[in-house]
Design an enzyme around this catalytic site. Sequence first.
Site, PDB file in Angstrom:
ATOM      1  N   GLY A  72      38.839  45.367  35.977  1.00  0.00           N
ATOM      2  CA  GLY A  72      39.398  44.046  36.227  1.00  0.00           C
ATOM      3  C   GLY A  72      40.907  44.093  36.264  1.00  0.00           C
ATOM      4  O   GLY A  72      41.546  43.147  36.675  1.00  0.00           O
ATOM      5  N   ASP A 218      63.719  63.653  32.626  1.00  0.00           N
ATOM      6  CA  ASP A 218      62.267  63.667  32.824  1.00  0.00           C
ATOM      7  C   ASP A 218      61.594  64.639  31.842  1.00  0.00           C
ATOM      8  O   ASP A 218      61.896  65.827  31.843  1.00  0.00           O
ATOM      9  CB  ASP A 218      62.016  64.116  34.281  1.00  0.00           C
ATOM     10  N   HIS A 391      56.959  68.314  38.406  1.00  0.00           N
ATOM     11  CA  HIS A 391      57.888  68.089  37.292  1.00  0.00           C
ATOM     12  C   HIS A 391      58.302  69.419  36.671  1.00  0.00           C
ATOM     13  O   HIS A 391      57.470  70.320  36.520  1.00  0.00           O
ATOM     14  CB  HIS A 391      57.221  67.218  36.219  1.00  0.00           C
ATOM     15  N   ASP A 465      45.677  42.209  38.989  1.00  0.00           N
ATOM     16  CA  ASP A 465      44.349  42.432  39.554  1.00  0.00           C
ATOM     17  C   ASP A 465      44.397  42.181  41.053  1.00  0.00           C
ATOM     18  O   ASP A 465      45.172  41.387  41.525  1.00  0.00           O
ATOM     19  CB  ASP A 465      43.381  41.452  38.882  1.00  0.00           C
TER      20      ASP A 465
END
Length: 577
Positions: A72, A218, A391, A465
């Site tokens: 959902g 990162d 990465h 949603d």
Amino acid sequence: MPYRRSLLFKAGIFIALTIGPDSTGVPGAPPLELIPLGGLGEFGMNMMLVACGDTAILVDAGVMFPDPDMLGVDLIIPDVRPLLQRYRIQALVLTHGHEDHIGAVPHVIGHFEGPVYGTKLTLAFLEPKLEEHGADVRARLTEIGPRDRVTVGSFTIEFLRVTHSMPDCVAVAIHTPAGVVLHTGDFKIDQTPLDGQHVDFHRFAQLGAAGVLVLMGDSTNVDRKGVSGSERDVIDGFEEVFTSARGRIVIAMFSSSLYRMQILVDLADQFDRKVAFVGRGVMENSQIAMRLGYLRIPPGVQIRDSEIKSYPSQDVAIICTGSQGEPQAALPRIAIDDHRHAKLDHDDVVVFSAREIPGNEKAIGRVMNHIAKRGAEIVYEGIKHVHVSGHGSEEELKLMLSLVRPRYFVPIHGEYRQLARHARIARSVSPGTKPVLAENGDLIRIDEEGARVVEKVPAGRILIDGTRSGEVGDEVLRDRRHLAGDGLVVPVVAINRQSGMLEETPDVITRGFVVDARTEALLKEIPGLVGAAIDSASVEERTDPGLMKEKIRVDLQRFFRKRSGLRPFVLPVVMEI
Ligand SMILES: [Zn+2]
Ligand SMILES: [Zn+2]
């Protein structure tokens, strides 16, 4: 040092004397404030506020994909609204075109005025998302390239090329009145980039030598030793697949992995196979990339998905979506014979050319089982080198730290333990660097007293949603108010593990769903609808709880919307007995 300087500053002594040649930070300048709104302590939803004096900007506005059991909810985005009373955001700067960096732009762009900066490819990936949301903000999109500089308020913002799993990625150096803030974006150090566009080491080193106040780096692969490797590293593994495959070659991957696409297109050409793109994401992105020259397909190599059937299987390679087992994507449908154009046979080879995102293991495993039942061979990272991370691993992160040698270091993009590890690595590389560990919503202040977390802002998240299936255009923001308004409906379905048939009449549990005469009648129809959904499914779908949950959810949501205009949160529970 910062302590001593602040004393001197209070004493009115001029600071030029106390700053060494490699010092940064401008005493007397307004404090620098950083607020991560997402991406720290979790993966995805990357967003960072950078503010100094009267200028504030955002770096990236990404989405996070929910756990498979958050049915959902299609997307999760950071909530910028709590910031709007305190800061006037003047620009949004995008590092690259991945969903976890640009996916929330359509939802955020209405909350500020001013430009959105991104490279050509980043903006090209962003435009269809903005169109989908009916946001006509094209005039605000401003294309930048590596080494460009733009001015926003009291900031000068500079872009530096980095390498990653897709082209056209940049790091951002923000020259603020308090000093230079450097944000790496996502990066690895690919020394043999497919497009010949190298990391701008030179500029990183120059900035480092001139003095960087704070580096944000990162941390995604901080747990990995060594180096991550070049995008080219997968060529050998795929060559083996192309050499040995007797039937179709089906490759599932992230739709933004354009380097991977180029490698596969070139191999297909070399091995006389036609390439078909199957699934919305890879179709759209390959078209954008071709139009802009980031993907080159030799004439005659590409075919439409509808043409797959008209070619002998040994002449076809399919590039498709669904590497994470997402029920509505191409590969999971192909794996259960439920795709209009593509099927699997025993001579076929299916390659999972992507990282398994934590939480998706079960769904991916189920798709693999379906593929194995059709007799096709399965290839994934553990078997052949068919995926390489975008990465940087430990040694690449160290190289970045030693080039920049910042005064302060804020690890970003990772769970807390990874941020902590990255902080330790920073200290080992450059003892003069002070790491600051923060989580989403922490306000990091840097001034004469140093750098530290001073308070927590109410940084929430918004659940969204309705963006995953293309046909539903009217998207709903499912914030708490909304959930409270239409409530929660949980159909509890028990099915037989072997036959996939209903074991008993489904129960329906509701919370916060207004039950009156009209809605009560709707609820009474649910067991019948669930039964119909199960009847219309194939045995394979029925015995796959993940697929069944998704089917029941979609059917029931459509039912409520059509019949009542209500949008309750539908959360099916499927038990196998
Ligand atoms: Zn990325
Ligand atoms: Zn990312």
